[in-house]
Each structure stands twice: as C-alpha cells, then as structure tokens.
Motif scaffolding. Sequence first.
Motif, PDB file in Angstrom:
ATOM      1  N   LYS A  82       0.832  -1.207   0.000  1.00  0.00           N
ATOM      2  CA  LYS A  82       0.000   0.000   0.000  1.00  0.00           C
ATOM      3  C   LYS A  82       0.869   1.260   0.000  1.00  0.00           C
ATOM      4  O   LYS A  82       1.701   1.459   0.889  1.00  0.00           O
ATOM      5  N   ALA A 112      -4.991  -1.590  -5.863  1.00  0.00           N
ATOM      6  CA  ALA A 112      -5.015  -0.425  -4.978  1.00  0.00           C
ATOM      7  C   ALA A 112      -5.635  -0.873  -3.663  1.00  0.00           C
ATOM      8  O   ALA A 112      -6.552  -1.698  -3.653  1.00  0.00           O
ATOM      9  N   CYS A 114      -7.555   0.340  -0.303  1.00  0.00           N
ATOM     10  CA  CYS A 114      -8.332   1.266   0.515  1.00  0.00           C
ATOM     11  C   CYS A 114      -8.025   2.734   0.190  1.00  0.00           C
ATOM     12  O   CYS A 114      -8.394   3.237  -0.862  1.00  0.00           O
ATOM     13  N   ASP A 116      -5.697   4.336  -0.925  1.00  0.00           N
ATOM     14  CA  ASP A 116      -4.982   4.653  -2.167  1.00  0.00           C
ATOM     15  C   ASP A 116      -5.855   5.426  -3.148  1.00  0.00           C
ATOM     16  O   ASP A 116      -5.367   6.322  -3.848  1.00  0.00           O
ATOM     17  N   ILE A 117      -7.144   5.060  -3.247  1.00  0.00           N
ATOM     18  CA  ILE A 117      -7.960   5.658  -4.310  1.00  0.00           C
ATOM     19  C   ILE A 117      -8.375   7.091  -3.995  1.00  0.00           C
ATOM     20  O   ILE A 117      -8.986   7.749  -4.845  1.00  0.00           O
ATOM     21  N   VAL A 123      -4.790   5.587  -9.443  1.00  0.00           N
ATOM     22  CA  VAL A 123      -5.502   4.836 -10.476  1.00  0.00           C
ATOM     23  C   VAL A 123      -5.089   5.307 -11.865  1.00  0.00           C
ATOM     24  O   VAL A 123      -5.006   4.508 -12.802  1.00  0.00           O
ATOM     25  N   ASN A 136      -9.697  -2.838  -5.737  1.00  0.00           N
ATOM     26  CA  ASN A 136      -9.483  -1.989  -4.563  1.00  0.00           C
ATOM     27  C   ASN A 136      -9.966  -2.754  -3.328  1.00  0.00           C
ATOM     28  O   ASN A 136     -11.164  -2.861  -3.090  1.00  0.00           O
ATOM     29  N   VAL A 152     -14.918   5.647  -6.065  1.00  0.00           N
ATOM     30  CA  VAL A 152     -14.822   4.454  -6.914  1.00  0.00           C
ATOM     31  C   VAL A 152     -15.400   4.766  -8.294  1.00  0.00           C
ATOM     32  O   VAL A 152     -14.787   4.468  -9.331  1.00  0.00           O
ATOM     33  N   MET A 163     -13.764  -0.684 -11.908  1.00  0.00           N
ATOM     34  CA  MET A 163     -13.325  -0.591 -10.518  1.00  0.00           C
ATOM     35  C   MET A 163     -14.089  -1.629  -9.700  1.00  0.00           C
ATOM     36  O   MET A 163     -15.320  -1.696  -9.764  1.00  0.00           O
ATOM     37  N   SER A 165     -14.467  -2.613  -5.819  1.00  0.00           N
ATOM     38  CA  SER A 165     -14.181  -2.167  -4.457  1.00  0.00           C
ATOM     39  C   SER A 165     -14.773  -3.173  -3.482  1.00  0.00           C
ATOM     40  O   SER A 165     -15.991  -3.240  -3.297  1.00  0.00           O
TER      41      SER A 165
END
Length: 250
Positions: A82, A112, A114, A116-117, A123, A136, A152, A163, A165
């Motif tokens: 991460k 990715a 948590c 991160d996005i 992204v 994610n 997202v 994406m 999630s």
Amino acid sequence: MVVYPELHLCGATGTPQQRREQLEAAAEPIDGPRHQHLSRIARNLGVWLLPGTVCERGEDGHLYNTAPVYSPEGERVVAYRKCFPWRPYEPYQPGDRFEVFEVPGIGRVGLAICYDIWFPEMVRQLAWLGAEVIINQVATTTCDRAQEQILVQANAIFNQVYMVSANSAAPAGEGQSLIVDPEGRIRARMSGATPGILTDVLNLEEVERVRTFGTAGLNRMWSQFRDDDPVLELPMYEGRIDPRKWRGKR
C-alpha cells in the motif's frame, strides 16, 4: 477470480497501541508460512486468489500492508505494498511502486488498497500501465464509505476502467462493496454492511470500446493529446505530461 477485503486474514481492533501489537504479532515475511497456505489454496481450487491484504514484515523490519495475488497454479505473481497508508491511524511503511498483473488471455489488472484511491494519481498510473480493471481491497470502518463509493465511480470515469471495491462487512467494516464499469455505472453492489458474496462477469473489451468512442459517446481522455502538442509541466511533481507518452502501455 476470488477477491477478499483488506486485512481479511489479520484484522486489528482496539486502541492504536492494541492494533499495533496485534499487527506486529500477525506480521510475517512475504514468503512465510502464510504464503505457503495461500499458494496451496489457490492451486487446489484452480482460481486466481486475492486473499485480502496481509501484514508483511519487510526485509527492513518495517510493517507493510501488502496485497498478494496467486495464480491458479499457486504462484504468487505479485505482492503490492500500500502506497498511501491511512495516516495517522495506520502504522505501515508506504510502498514505493505501482503493481499490475496479467491474466493470460483476459487482460491486465491493477491493485489499490483502501485509502490509495483517494489519491487520483494512483488509479491514473495503473491505467497508464495498462490496467483495465482496478481491484481496490478495502477495510473501511468509518462513515466516509459514502464518499469512498463516489470515488470508486469517479476513478472509473476519469480513467475509463472497471473498478472493483471489496470492503469488509460487519462487524469489521461498513460493507457496501461495489463493481463499477468504465463509464462509472454501478454494475453490482452490496446494500448495507451485511456479509455476502458479490459476483459479476466483466467484458474487458468494454474498456477499449469506451476509450475509442468516449464516455457517454463523447469524452476520450486517453486520446486527448496530439504528438505535436506542447509538453505540460507539472511543478508539484517536478515532472511533466508528455503528449507522446500519454496513451500509456496498451
């Protein structure tokens, strides 16, 4: 492909100190005993396995929040650390690289974790590296899951990618996992924090269609520049957007 949420195998609760102690106790080198078990599971089931992130003890002694990926042959094809730990609440050292992997005959997947996005560079870089799907893995326990779901969709729209999630359900997290297509439409979602299984079949040719004809038949961000456009300096990064390199590794 079977995907589990962030820290699915070694979650931590309590005060920051208690969480740190639990994570320290759960930490293993990336090639430790846990790796052997996960490799065997993927091989025995013949699936691509993303078992949730694990607490890795790095060679430098630091803790990393790491997402391993196992092929149907049981090979660990990548392990992403991460890059954006949720500070000041998480004790991890940040990773220093982006990771994508190839599913032969299908397409390319980016990783990715948590928080991160919340950084749009994340992204965008994965998409530039050729990712058509971004996985994610999430362990959101807080009220900002509502905003996270919007992110997202936004990341899918900005980058014209799928994406996925996957968030922890109750009692560990807020749930509400979702899958979004390259135009930002929600294809599947879990309502509330109730545990469950979310499934979908993704047609990765849709990514190329959207990038060719545009989001809503209009917007083609990956075709924005011409080769003779000027270089755009990015002072914040001490870098630049070079129109000749914009389209990425596709």
